[in-house]
Design a protein around this motif. Structure first.
Motif, PDB file in Angstrom:
ATOM      1  N   SER A  14       0.806  -1.226   0.000  1.00  0.00           N
ATOM      2  CA  SER A  14       0.000   0.000   0.000  1.00  0.00           C
ATOM      3  C   SER A  14       0.836   1.271   0.000  1.00  0.00           C
ATOM      4  CB  SER A  14      -0.919   0.006   1.227  1.00  0.00           C
ATOM      5  OG  SER A  14      -1.695  -1.162   1.272  1.00  0.00           O
ATOM      6  N   GLY A  15       2.147   1.150  -0.068  1.00  0.00           N
ATOM      7  CA  GLY A  15       2.999   2.330  -0.118  1.00  0.00           C
ATOM      8  C   GLY A  15       3.186   2.788  -1.546  1.00  0.00           C
ATOM      9  N   GLY A  48      -3.856  -2.765   7.656  1.00  0.00           N
ATOM     10  CA  GLY A  48      -5.243  -2.892   7.217  1.00  0.00           C
ATOM     11  C   GLY A  48      -5.369  -2.821   5.710  1.00  0.00           C
ATOM     12  N   ALA A  49      -4.726  -1.839   5.105  1.00  0.00           N
ATOM     13  CA  ALA A  49      -4.783  -1.672   3.649  1.00  0.00           C
ATOM     14  C   ALA A  49      -4.119  -2.842   2.935  1.00  0.00           C
ATOM     15  CB  ALA A  49      -4.114  -0.358   3.260  1.00  0.00           C
ATOM     16  N   ILE A  64       0.979 -15.606   3.131  1.00  0.00           N
ATOM     17  CA  ILE A  64       1.466 -14.339   3.676  1.00  0.00           C
ATOM     18  C   ILE A  64       0.619 -13.937   4.882  1.00  0.00           C
ATOM     19  CG2 ILE A  64       1.866 -11.883   3.239  1.00  0.00           C
ATOM     20  CD1 ILE A  64       2.254 -12.522   0.317  1.00  0.00           C
ATOM     21  N   LYS A  65       1.276 -13.666   5.992  1.00  0.00           N
ATOM     22  CA  LYS A  65       0.602 -13.139   7.179  1.00  0.00           C
ATOM     23  C   LYS A  65       1.049 -11.697   7.393  1.00  0.00           C
ATOM     24  CE  LYS A  65      -0.228 -13.838  12.100  1.00  0.00           C
ATOM     25  NZ  LYS A  65       0.036 -14.675  13.292  1.00  0.00           N
ATOM     26  N   VAL A  66       0.103 -10.776   7.419  1.00  0.00           N
ATOM     27  CA  VAL A  66       0.412  -9.361   7.607  1.00  0.00           C
ATOM     28  C   VAL A  66       0.502  -9.066   9.101  1.00  0.00           C
ATOM     29  CG1 VAL A  66      -0.320  -6.987   7.194  1.00  0.00           C
ATOM     30  CG2 VAL A  66      -0.714  -8.736   5.444  1.00  0.00           C
ATOM     31  N   VAL A  67       1.633  -8.474   9.501  1.00  0.00           N
ATOM     32  CA  VAL A  67       1.857  -8.122  10.912  1.00  0.00           C
ATOM     33  C   VAL A  67       1.888  -6.602  11.034  1.00  0.00           C
ATOM     34  CG1 VAL A  67       3.424  -8.315  12.878  1.00  0.00           C
ATOM     35  CG2 VAL A  67       3.180 -10.236  11.273  1.00  0.00           C
TER      36      VAL A  67
END
Length: 377
Positions: A14-15, A48-49, A64-67
């Protein structure tokens, strides 16, 4: 089957798009190498994004796990905890307590951490950003996990604080992929050489997506806008900043250029230098690299280019003879790039003036083109 756990920090979907390209290319290559064994912890500043984007992607990213690794959590919570963890992780009760923090827990499960900051430890980025770059690498290292720096720009190191942080942590990195010779020289200037490898921009290895290519093609076919001649103009804030320091009016220059484009009837940038350089009675050589002979878009672009080239030839009175066609494969292997490199080199004669326009094709192919042209020059 032992799982391979890898954390990726300092990058997110999201960047900016360059960071997203680096992230996608690295994930694809890791997946190809490790297959079903791979698990990735994405240490995201926009958790979140990123979760939302991953859920909407056509690729299946269930590994993939987002931390949540927002800067404030990393700096003021995970960093102090990681210092404690470095001393207490050998004592089971304390290790379990400290692993209640999600960042510490993720890193403690990893085999390696990839730092994918596109640029870090640069004097102009200031105290906060350089401290953040330091912490991104320090936290996993304090958790006992080796860190590698994905291809990125580093330096200069003239600022005292930046130089102190860089000299303290960079020699401890397992591998630093220096993006270009300038970065390699910057690192050598502070004595960091043994763990450095010269590399190209990782974003160049981002694969094409058939899913998005089809979506773009459909949008172009449905939109009346793309039935006209189109010029894509990329305005650079970086160039604007440099022009301001030089006292140049970058914005005014771009406006003037856009006004000039609006007065023209052609849309291929390569025709601009031909218009300015080719003279009546002159014989020029035209080489075109086609990324595909079957794609309708490539065929349409090529036919449009030839039509405009012929119109310009008739207006000025030069001759170009037969167009030299070189086909570039969609296969992004090293052997294909070397073959393309060789074909371009062989097409250029001694003492010829080279005017180039890298317009079509994906990033690795464009990179091979630019290298060949630079070598020839």
């Amino acid at each position: 089957m032992k799982p391979i756990n890898i954390a990726i920090t300092a990058a997110c979907f999201s960047g900016n798009k360059g960071a997203a390209a680096m992230l996608q290319s690295s994930i694809k290559q890791l997946r190809e190498r490790y297959g079903e064994k791979l698990n990735i912890f994405l240490m995201s500043t926009y958790p979140g994004a990123d979760r939302k984007l991953i859920a909407e992607m056509p690729e299946k990213y269930d590994f993939i796990k987002v931390v949540n690794a927002k800067p404030e959590r990393l700096l003021f919570l995970a960093f102090p905890l990681s210092i404690l963890y470095s001393f207490l992780r050998f004592i089971p009760p304390f290790r379990k307590l400290l692993q209640m923090d999600k960042i510490i827990k993720a890193y403690s499960q990893c085999d390696i951490v990839i730092d994918e900051a596109g640029i870090s430890f640069v004097d102009s980025r200031g105290f906060i950003m350089n401290t953040y770059a330091f912490v991104c690498a320090a936290v996993p290292m304090l958790c006992g996990v080796p860190v590698v720096k994905y291809s990125q720009a580093l330096g200069t190191f003239k600022n005292g604080w930046n130089k102190f942080l860089a000299k303290w942590i960079l020699p401890k990195i397992k591998l630093i992929c220096a993006r270009g010779k300038i970065t390699q020289d910057n690192l050598a200037g502070i004595g960091v050489t043994e763990n450095v490898k010269l590399c190209a921009d990782g974003a160049f290895s981002m694969p094409d997506s058939e899913f998005y290519a089809e979506k773009v093609q459909k949008l172009c076919e449905d939109s009346p806008f793309f039935r006209k001649r189109v010029v894509a103009l990329s305005i650079s804030s970086v160039v604007q900043g440099k022009c301001e320091k030089m006292g140049r009016d970058y914005r005014g220059c771009m406006i003037q250029f856009i006004n000039w484009l609006n007065e023209q009837e052609f849309s291929h940038p390569i025709l601009v230098p031909i218009l300015n350089l080719a003279e009546k009675g002159e014989k020029i050589k035209v080489t075109v690299i086609l990324t595909s002979k079957t794609s309708p878009f490539v065929k349409q672009n090529y036919e449009h280019f030839v039509g405009e080239l012929n119109r310009l030839r008739d207006d000025i009175g030069f001759d170009y003879g037969e167009i030299n066609l070189i086909e570039a494969s969609y296969d992004e292997s090293s052997s294909k790039h070397l073959k393309l490199f060789e074909s371009i080199i062989n097409s250029i004669g001694r003492d010829e003036l080279i005017t180039a326009d890298v317009t079509y094709g994906n990033k690795p192919t464009s990179m091979a083109l630019q290298l060949a042209l630079t070598y020839s020059y």
